[in-house]
Design a protein around this motif. Structure first.
Motif, PDB file in Angstrom:
ATOM      1  N   THR A  94       0.832  -1.207   0.000  1.00 37.72           N
ATOM      2  CA  THR A  94       0.000   0.000   0.000  1.00 37.72           C
ATOM      3  C   THR A  94       0.867   1.259   0.000  1.00 37.72           C
ATOM      4  O   THR A  94       0.576   2.233  -0.700  1.00 37.72           O
ATOM      5  N   ALA A  95       1.949   1.264   0.782  1.00 39.13           N
ATOM      6  CA  ALA A  95       2.831   2.431   0.852  1.00 39.13           C
ATOM      7  C   ALA A  95       3.458   2.728  -0.508  1.00 39.13           C
ATOM      8  O   ALA A  95       3.522   3.883  -0.934  1.00 39.13           O
ATOM      9  N   ALA A  96       3.935   1.684  -1.193  1.00 34.46           N
ATOM     10  CA  ALA A  96       4.542   1.878  -2.512  1.00 34.46           C
ATOM     11  C   ALA A  96       3.513   2.360  -3.522  1.00 34.46           C
ATOM     12  O   ALA A  96       3.813   3.176  -4.402  1.00 34.46           O
ATOM     13  N   PHE A  97       2.286   1.880  -3.388  1.00 31.66           N
ATOM     14  CA  PHE A  97       1.234   2.248  -4.337  1.00 31.66           C
ATOM     15  C   PHE A  97       0.767   3.681  -4.111  1.00 31.66           C
ATOM     16  O   PHE A  97       0.617   4.462  -5.039  1.00 31.66           O
ATOM     17  N   GLN A  98       0.552   4.044  -2.845  1.00 28.66           N
ATOM     18  CA  GLN A  98       0.039   5.383  -2.527  1.00 28.66           C
ATOM     19  C   GLN A  98       1.130   6.443  -2.426  1.00 28.66           C
ATOM     20  O   GLN A  98       0.833   7.627  -2.387  1.00 28.66           O
ATOM     21  N   LYS A  99       2.389   6.000  -2.353  1.00 28.84           N
ATOM     22  CA  LYS A  99       3.524   6.904  -2.144  1.00 28.84           C
ATOM     23  C   LYS A  99       3.363   7.660  -0.821  1.00 28.84           C
ATOM     24  O   LYS A  99       3.717   8.838  -0.716  1.00 28.84           O
ATOM     25  N   GLN A 100       2.823   6.967   0.172  1.00 24.05           N
ATOM     26  CA  GLN A 100       2.620   7.556   1.487  1.00 24.05           C
ATOM     27  C   GLN A 100       2.964   6.539   2.565  1.00 24.05           C
ATOM     28  O   GLN A 100       2.860   5.330   2.351  1.00 24.05           O
ATOM     29  N   ARG A 101       3.343   7.061   3.745  1.00 25.88           N
ATOM     30  CA  ARG A 101       3.645   6.203   4.876  1.00 25.88           C
ATOM     31  C   ARG A 101       2.387   5.444   5.310  1.00 25.88           C
ATOM     32  O   ARG A 101       1.291   5.982   5.327  1.00 25.88           O
ATOM     33  N   VAL A 102       2.567   4.164   5.653  1.00 30.22           N
ATOM     34  CA  VAL A 102       1.464   3.340   6.150  1.00 30.22           C
ATOM     35  C   VAL A 102       1.858   2.774   7.514  1.00 30.22           C
ATOM     36  O   VAL A 102       2.860   2.072   7.629  1.00 30.22           O
TER      37      VAL A 102
END
Length: 477
Positions: free
Chosen positions: A109-117
């Motif tokens: 999810t982090a790689a996909f959204q480019k956001q910290r999870v």
């Protein structure tokens, strides 16, 4: 952490508070580790060696933490373990080739959204529904993941911090994971720059004449290949249409033939019984018992005919779904979160003890609402009838994301899944593993037709450790 000021300029290490001493020790260890990583970068050491050193130094700073770096394959949108010190090797190997997406663990999810999870408890978080058993088996119960992003916004991978117990981050943890992800980005950027320089030098080593000759030859070969591919593609498309039509007609004839044949036989038997009944009446040879026998036989025959004709009508209705899936002419736009909320509310009674959870990236829109409703209904029905056949409480997750070019719907459940043999045939018409229960195998074929014809999109099965996962891609342009 904030350094406390000394109460006296003459205070020495002998009378410095233990908390401050501990802080300076950790700060010194952290700075020393980062300096070592940068030194190895400057030396041009191998990428994997530097990233492993980064994980090692991070774990020296916090021994309760387990680190890993996953490399993102941009072309295939998949993650690949590249560095780890203390994580179990079996766990890292299981993450090889995981396709990123919304709701795919912390790193996916982090790689996909480019956001910290931040997942504080793997036991309960929906992102880990398909990977929970894998993580818990490795003794992992919390996972925080930070995307490793370069100067131009390129995602190189993820830097993850795992813990053996559920845990929430504090401000120092957030700063730590950001700093290490930034340091990893420097490592990746340097490696990319070195690779580009090597490639550039190799290209420059060739003469201009050699390059021109190669380009002319390549263009000529490419032109021939493109012409041949266009011809083959046209021929393949025609062959696929012909083959699909034959399959549909053959399947239709086969499915309808059985109940129609039974009805025809039963009708013939009924007619013969009627003839015998009338003949016995004419000859005054009909007793009360014989009359009852004739009528009972005719009643059974008529009931069998009725049952067969009803089955025929039901089959025809299922075949009509193929046309229905293409008949949604309402192209008006709608919000996905509103549709999924209505869909979830509508399905609550049918779900029973099972759960349906959804997540929609803000602003996600689509067209042809009834067609998409039918697609989701068929997928949920498949999970309930097939995937959750042996489960009392299954979980269905629908995660929707989008960019400027496409809408991505990630559908997954934690049921029994689909065998490797079935994966190659599930979208074919008349493929069914429950034919004895009246299923004729048009559900996923109808879904495929709807997505292809109504949305000009595609659906495919994505490998997952448990249950089934479908990825639906709908172009927005």
């Amino acid at each position: 952490m904030t350094l406390k000021s000394s109460s006296s300029p003459l205070e020495t290490a002998d009378n410095m508070p233990d908390k401050d001493i501990r802080y300076w020790q950790l700060a010194s260890r952290l700075e020393s580790g980062r300096s070592e990583v940068l030194r190895r970068v400057a030396q041009g050491d191998a990428l994997e060696d530097i990233l492993n050193l980064l994980c090692e130094k991070a774990e020296d700073y916090n021994p309760a933490m387990m680190c890993s770096v996953l490399l993102l394959d941009q072309e295939h949108s998949s993650l690949h373990p590249i560095a780890s010190v203390s994580l179990p090797k079996d766990y890292c190997a299981a993450l090889e080739g995981v396709k990123i997406g919304l709701g795919v663990g912390s790193c996916g999810t982090a790689a996909f959204q480019k956001q910290r999870v931040i997942v504080e408890d793997i036991n309960t978080h929906p992102y880990w529904a398909q990977y929970k058993a894998l993580a818990l088996g490795a003794g992992l119960q919390a996972c925080w993941s930070e995307p490793i992003i370069g100067a131009e916004g390129k995602v190189f991978g993820t830097f993850a911090m795992y813990y053996a117990k559920p845990r929430s981050p504090i401000e120092e943890d957030i700063q730590f994971i950001e700093t290490n992800a930034n340091l990893a980005a420097i490592v990746f950027e340097n490696n990319l720059t070195r690779t580009q320089l090597v490639n550039a030098n190799a290209l420059l080593s060739q003469t201009v004449d050699e390059r021109n000759q190669q380009l002319m030859q390549t263009n000529e070969e490419l032109s021939k290949v493109m012409v041949q591919q266009a011809l083959e593609s046209s021929q393949t498309l025609k062959a696929e249409k012909t083959n699909t039509t034959k399959k549909l007609l053959s399947g239709f004839a086969h499915e309808i033939n059985t109940p129609v044949g039974v009805a025809t036989t039963a009708t013939s038997f009924t007619q013969q019984s009627i003839n015998n009944f009338l003949k016995a009446i004419e000859n005054n040879q009909l007793s009360r018992q014989e009359a009852a026998t004739y009528l009972e036989e005719m009643q059974e025959s008529v009931q069998l005919t009725e049952k067969s004709l009803k089955k025929t009508a039901a089959l025809i209705e299922q075949f009509r779904e193929i046309d229905i899936s293409l008949a949604d002419c309402d192209k008006s736009k709608f919000l996905l979160d509103e549709l999924l909320q209505d869909f979830s509310d509508n399905y609550q009674g049918k779900l029973g003890q099972h759960k349906l959870e959804f997540e929609v990236q803000p602003g996600a829109r689509c067209h042809s609402k009834s067609a998409l409703w039918q697609v989701l209904s068929q997928l949920v029905d498949n999970s309930l009838e097939h995937g959750f056949k042996q489960l009392t409480s299954g979980l269905i997750g629908i995660h929707v994301s989008h960019n400027t070019e496409q809408l991505i719907i990630n559908y997954q459940d934690n049921g029994s899944g689909i065998s490797e043999e079935e994966k190659t045939s599930v979208f074919e018409p008349f493929f069914s593993t429950q034919r004895d229960s009246g299923k004729i195998g048009l559900g996923l074929n109808v879904i495929n037709n709807t997505i292809t014809n109504t949305y000009q999109g595609q659906i495919h099965i994505v490998d997952s450790p448990i249950g089934v996962r479908y990825e639906i891609i709908i172009p927005l342009t």
